[in-house]
Design a protein around this motif. Structure first.
Motif, PDB file in Angstrom:
ATOM      1  N   ARG A 204      65.988  17.928  47.756  1.00  0.00           N
ATOM      2  CA  ARG A 204      66.499  18.214  48.217  1.00  0.00           C
ATOM      3  C   ARG A 204      65.148  20.043  48.798  1.00  0.00           C
ATOM      4  NH1 ARG A 204      68.327  20.650  51.237  1.00  0.00           N
ATOM      5  NH2 ARG A 204      70.228  21.773  50.846  1.00  0.00           N
ATOM      6  N   ALA A 205      64.281  19.798  47.309  1.00  0.00           N
ATOM      7  CA  ALA A 205      63.007  20.341  47.723  1.00  0.00           C
ATOM      8  C   ALA A 205      62.153  19.821  48.250  1.00  0.00           C
ATOM      9  CB  ALA A 205      62.513  20.142  45.868  1.00  0.00           C
ATOM     10  N   LYS A 206      61.761  18.215  48.591  1.00  0.00           N
ATOM     11  CA  LYS A 206      61.691  17.883  49.550  1.00  0.00           C
ATOM     12  C   LYS A 206      61.965  17.849  50.888  1.00  0.00           C
ATOM     13  CE  LYS A 206      58.884  13.701  49.797  1.00  0.00           C
ATOM     14  NZ  LYS A 206      59.034  11.880  49.946  1.00  0.00           N
ATOM     15  N   GLU A 207      63.443  17.777  51.097  1.00  0.00           N
ATOM     16  CA  GLU A 207      63.148  18.568  52.506  1.00  0.00           C
ATOM     17  C   GLU A 207      63.416  19.586  52.890  1.00  0.00           C
ATOM     18  OE1 GLU A 207      67.911  15.970  52.240  1.00  0.00           O
ATOM     19  OE2 GLU A 207      67.491  17.359  51.805  1.00  0.00           O
ATOM     20  N   THR A 208      63.143  20.618  52.008  1.00  0.00           N
ATOM     21  CA  THR A 208      62.695  22.309  52.699  1.00  0.00           C
ATOM     22  C   THR A 208      60.908  22.264  52.219  1.00  0.00           C
ATOM     23  OG1 THR A 208      63.091  22.940  50.888  1.00  0.00           O
ATOM     24  CG2 THR A 208      64.773  22.622  52.222  1.00  0.00           C
ATOM     25  N   GLY A 209      60.248  21.080  52.021  1.00  0.00           N
ATOM     26  CA  GLY A 209      58.768  21.680  52.069  1.00  0.00           C
ATOM     27  C   GLY A 209      58.218  22.270  50.629  1.00  0.00           C
ATOM     28  N   ARG A 210      59.534  22.310  49.981  1.00  0.00           N
ATOM     29  CA  ARG A 210      58.710  22.401  48.643  1.00  0.00           C
ATOM     30  C   ARG A 210      58.164  22.140  47.285  1.00  0.00           C
ATOM     31  NH1 ARG A 210      61.833  27.815  47.554  1.00  0.00           N
ATOM     32  NH2 ARG A 210      60.535  28.385  46.422  1.00  0.00           N
ATOM     33  N   ASN A 211      57.639  22.730  46.438  1.00  0.00           N
ATOM     34  CA  ASN A 211      57.450  21.865  45.135  1.00  0.00           C
ATOM     35  C   ASN A 211      57.688  22.408  44.157  1.00  0.00           C
ATOM     36  OD1 ASN A 211      55.881  20.888  42.528  1.00  0.00           O
ATOM     37  ND2 ASN A 211      53.770  20.982  44.859  1.00  0.00           N
ATOM     38  N   LEU A 212      58.120  21.255  43.193  1.00  0.00           N
ATOM     39  CA  LEU A 212      59.102  21.638  42.310  1.00  0.00           C
ATOM     40  C   LEU A 212      58.089  22.698  41.385  1.00  0.00           C
ATOM     41  CD1 LEU A 212      61.088  18.973  41.042  1.00  0.00           C
ATOM     42  CD2 LEU A 212      61.986  20.947  42.538  1.00  0.00           C
ATOM     43  N   LYS A 213      56.627  22.329  40.966  1.00  0.00           N
ATOM     44  CA  LYS A 213      55.995  23.701  40.024  1.00  0.00           C
ATOM     45  C   LYS A 213      55.841  24.787  40.832  1.00  0.00           C
ATOM     46  CE  LYS A 213      53.431  20.026  38.643  1.00  0.00           C
ATOM     47  NZ  LYS A 213      52.008  18.682  38.288  1.00  0.00           N
ATOM     48  N   GLU A 214      56.132  24.989  42.072  1.00  0.00           N
ATOM     49  CA  GLU A 214      56.136  26.203  42.772  1.00  0.00           C
ATOM     50  C   GLU A 214      57.132  27.177  42.788  1.00  0.00           C
ATOM     51  OE1 GLU A 214      54.536  25.267  46.854  1.00  0.00           O
ATOM     52  OE2 GLU A 214      52.849  24.721  45.617  1.00  0.00           O
ATOM     53  N   MET A 215      58.388  26.247  42.972  1.00  0.00           N
ATOM     54  CA  MET A 215      59.607  26.611  42.321  1.00  0.00           C
ATOM     55  C   MET A 215      60.261  27.710  41.072  1.00  0.00           C
ATOM     56  SD  MET A 215      61.613  23.703  44.762  1.00  0.00           S
ATOM     57  CE  MET A 215      63.189  24.560  44.596  1.00  0.00           C
ATOM     58  N   THR A 216      60.797  28.734  41.828  1.00  0.00           N
ATOM     59  CA  THR A 216      61.405  29.640  39.934  1.00  0.00           C
ATOM     60  C   THR A 216      62.328  28.234  39.038  1.00  0.00           C
ATOM     61  OG1 THR A 216      63.012  30.812  41.060  1.00  0.00           O
ATOM     62  CG2 THR A 216      61.017  31.696  40.708  1.00  0.00           C
ATOM     63  N   LEU A 217      62.874  28.584  37.889  1.00  0.00           N
ATOM     64  CA  LEU A 217      64.233  27.787  37.611  1.00  0.00           C
ATOM     65  C   LEU A 217      65.143  28.200  38.575  1.00  0.00           C
ATOM     66  CD1 LEU A 217      65.374  26.200  35.555  1.00  0.00           C
ATOM     67  CD2 LEU A 217      65.328  28.244  33.918  1.00  0.00           C
ATOM     68  N   ALA A 218      65.642  29.256  38.832  1.00  0.00           N
ATOM     69  CA  ALA A 218      66.761  29.533  39.713  1.00  0.00           C
ATOM     70  C   ALA A 218      67.089  28.742  41.066  1.00  0.00           C
ATOM     71  CB  ALA A 218      66.847  31.508  39.638  1.00  0.00           C
ATOM     72  N   GLU A 219      65.658  29.242  41.456  1.00  0.00           N
ATOM     73  CA  GLU A 219      65.657  28.389  43.040  1.00  0.00           C
ATOM     74  C   GLU A 219      65.805  26.975  42.486  1.00  0.00           C
ATOM     75  OE1 GLU A 219      61.948  30.600  45.408  1.00  0.00           O
ATOM     76  OE2 GLU A 219      61.470  29.509  44.014  1.00  0.00           O
ATOM     77  N   MET A 220      65.863  26.331  41.524  1.00  0.00           N
ATOM     78  CA  MET A 220      66.198  24.380  41.102  1.00  0.00           C
ATOM     79  C   MET A 220      67.284  24.994  40.822  1.00  0.00           C
ATOM     80  SD  MET A 220      62.129  22.920  39.568  1.00  0.00           S
ATOM     81  CE  MET A 220      62.369  24.495  38.351  1.00  0.00           C
ATOM     82  N   ASP A 221      67.863  26.089  40.291  1.00  0.00           N
ATOM     83  CA  ASP A 221      69.075  25.529  39.408  1.00  0.00           C
ATOM     84  C   ASP A 221      69.711  25.660  40.729  1.00  0.00           C
ATOM     85  OD1 ASP A 221      70.721  25.316  37.283  1.00  0.00           O
ATOM     86  OD2 ASP A 221      71.876  28.068  37.850  1.00  0.00           O
ATOM     87  N   VAL A 222      69.796  26.131  42.111  1.00  0.00           N
ATOM     88  CA  VAL A 222      70.326  26.404  43.052  1.00  0.00           C
ATOM     89  C   VAL A 222      71.083  25.207  43.343  1.00  0.00           C
ATOM     90  CG1 VAL A 222      70.558  26.629  45.809  1.00  0.00           C
ATOM     91  CG2 VAL A 222      69.931  28.532  44.075  1.00  0.00           C
ATOM     92  N   TYR A 223      69.753  24.305  43.494  1.00  0.00           N
ATOM     93  CA  TYR A 223      70.012  22.468  43.861  1.00  0.00           C
ATOM     94  C   TYR A 223      70.717  21.365  43.147  1.00  0.00           C
ATOM     95  CZ  TYR A 223      66.735  23.723  48.113  1.00  0.00           C
ATOM     96  OH  TYR A 223      65.834  24.360  48.989  1.00  0.00           O
ATOM     97  N   TRP A 224      70.646  22.327  41.627  1.00  0.00           N
ATOM     98  CA  TRP A 224      71.427  21.841  40.650  1.00  0.00           C
ATOM     99  C   TRP A 224      72.666  21.899  40.469  1.00  0.00           C
ATOM    100  CZ3 TRP A 224      70.042  18.675  36.578  1.00  0.00           C
ATOM    101  CH2 TRP A 224      70.371  18.511  35.592  1.00  0.00           C
ATOM    102  N   GLU A 225      73.337  23.150  40.821  1.00  0.00           N
ATOM    103  CA  GLU A 225      74.679  22.814  40.521  1.00  0.00           C
ATOM    104  C   GLU A 225      74.835  22.895  42.154  1.00  0.00           C
ATOM    105  OE1 GLU A 225      76.290  24.284  38.746  1.00  0.00           O
ATOM    106  OE2 GLU A 225      74.750  25.148  37.446  1.00  0.00           O
ATOM    107  N   GLU A 226      74.085  22.188  42.920  1.00  0.00           N
ATOM    108  CA  GLU A 226      74.744  21.661  44.704  1.00  0.00           C
ATOM    109  C   GLU A 226      74.953  20.308  43.878  1.00  0.00           C
ATOM    110  OE1 GLU A 226      72.712  22.606  48.196  1.00  0.00           O
ATOM    111  OE2 GLU A 226      72.293  20.004  47.825  1.00  0.00           O
ATOM    112  N   ALA A 227      74.194  20.054  43.064  1.00  0.00           N
ATOM    113  CA  ALA A 227      74.192  19.051  42.507  1.00  0.00           C
ATOM    114  C   ALA A 227      75.287  17.880  42.586  1.00  0.00           C
ATOM    115  CB  ALA A 227      73.105  17.755  42.234  1.00  0.00           C
ATOM    116  N   LYS A 228      75.885  19.112  41.053  1.00  0.00           N
ATOM    117  CA  LYS A 228      77.140  18.914  39.551  1.00  0.00           C
ATOM    118  C   LYS A 228      78.229  18.857  41.041  1.00  0.00           C
ATOM    119  CE  LYS A 228      77.104  21.363  36.682  1.00  0.00           C
ATOM    120  NZ  LYS A 228      77.394  23.035  35.901  1.00  0.00           N
ATOM    121  N   ARG A 229      78.209  19.998  42.346  1.00  0.00           N
ATOM    122  CA  ARG A 229      79.680  19.729  42.743  1.00  0.00           C
ATOM    123  C   ARG A 229      79.622  18.129  43.422  1.00  0.00           C
ATOM    124  NH1 ARG A 229      77.575  24.719  44.278  1.00  0.00           N
ATOM    125  NH2 ARG A 229      76.341  24.205  45.904  1.00  0.00           N
ATOM    126  N   LEU A 230      78.536  17.610  43.682  1.00  0.00           N
ATOM    127  CA  LEU A 230      78.051  16.686  44.785  1.00  0.00           C
ATOM    128  C   LEU A 230      78.945  15.948  43.959  1.00  0.00           C
ATOM    129  CD1 LEU A 230      74.985  16.881  46.697  1.00  0.00           C
ATOM    130  CD2 LEU A 230      77.749  16.969  47.454  1.00  0.00           C
TER     131      LEU A 230
END
Length: 230
Positions: A204-230
Motif C-alpha cells: 500500500r505504501a508503494k502504491e501511494t509512492g511512499r517510502n516506509l522510512k519516511e512515514m510515521t508510525l501513525a501513518e503506517m498503522d493506517v495500512y496495518w489496521e487495513e490489513a487486519k480488516r482484510l
C-alpha cells in the motif's frame, strides 16, 4: 549420511509449512521428497552392510507392538494418560537411562521445551490443575519484571533478565501444552499473520509512492489496521 542431514532438516521444515498452510498438494510433494531421503539413508546403510529399508520398517513395527500392550497384549488402560505412562516406562525398561533421553539435543528451543514437558508428563510429573500452571506463569512474569523494570533508571542485569525470561517462556509453553495448544504452531501462525499484514503495508505504501522510512508510525498503522480488516 551427513551430506543428506541438512537437506532432510530443510525438507521437514518445508513439510511443516505446507501442513500449516493446509496445502494438500504441497504436502503430497513434500512427503515424496522426504520419503526419497529415507530411501537414500536406507540405501547407504545397505551398501555399508548395516541394514536395509525392510529392517527399518520391521524395527518400527516391532517397537509399536511392544509399546502398545493394551492393543497387542492383555494390559488394561483407562485413558490416554495411561497409554503415555506405559510408553515411557517401557522405553526405560528397553534401556533408556532417562525419560528425557529421547528428546533430540538439536531441536529448536521452543519445540524442545514442549517435548521435555510432554515427556515428564508421561511419568506423572505434571500439574494437576490448569489454574496452578497459570499461577506459575504469573509468578515467573513477576520475577522477570523485577529483573527488567523499564520504569527504573538503574542498569539492567541482562544475564539475570535473560534467565527469568527463559523461565517465563518455559512456563507459558507449559500452560499452552496443558490447555491443548501447540506453542510452535501458535507462534508460527502469528509469524505468518505478521508477514501478511506487513507485506500489505509495504504494498500500500508503494502504491501511494511512499517510502516506509519516511512515514510515521501513525501513518503506517493506517495500512496495518487495513490489513487486519482484510
Amino acid at each position: 549420511m551427513e551430506s543428506l542431514r541438512h537437506l532432510s532438516i530443510e525438507e521437514m521444515y518445508e513439510l511443516g509449512d505446507a501442513i500449516l498452510d493446509n496445502d494438500l498438494e504441497e504436502i503430497k510433494k513434500e512427503l515424496g521428497d522426504l520419503m526419497m531421503h529415507l530411501v537414500f539413508y536406507a540405501r547407504i546403510a545397505e551398501e555399508q552392510g548395516a541394514f536395509d529399508i525392510a529392517d527399518v520398517l520391521n524395527t518400527v513395527c516391532d517397537k509399536l507392538i511392544s509399546r502398545h500392550p493394551h492393543i497387542y497384549g492383555d494390559v488394561n488402560v483407562a485413558n490416554e494418560e495411561d497409554v503415555k505412562r506405559n510408553w515411557e516406562q517401557l522405553k526405560l525398561k528397553e534401556g533408556n537411562k532417562s525419560v528425557l533421553a529421547g528428546v533430540p539435543h538439536s531441536l529448536p528451543a521452543l519445540v524442545k521445551a514442549y517435548r521435555i514437558q510432554d515427556k515428564v508428563r508421561g511419568v506423572g510429573f505434571d500439574w494437576e490443575e490448569k489454574g496452578q500452571v497459570w499461577q506459575k506463569v504469573e509468578e515467573e512474569l513477576a520475577e522477570f519484571k523485577r529483573e527488567f523494570d523499564v520504569s527504573q533508571s538503574q542498569a539492567i542485569d541482562t544475564e539475570k533478565a535473560e534467565a527469568e525470561f527463559g523461565d517465563l517462556l518455559f512456563s507459558l509453553v507449559n500452560y499452552a501444552r496443558f490447555v491443548g495448544i501447540n506453542p510452535e504452531n501458535a507462534l508460527e501462525r502469528t509469524n505468518k499473520k505478521f508477514i501478511t499484514r506487513f507485506t500489505h503495508l509495504e504494498t500500500r505504501a508503494k502504491e501511494t509512492g511512499r517510502n516506509l522510512k519516511e512515514m510515521t508510525l501513525a501513518e503506517m498503522d493506517v495500512y496495518w489496521e487495513e490489513a487486519k480488516r482484510l
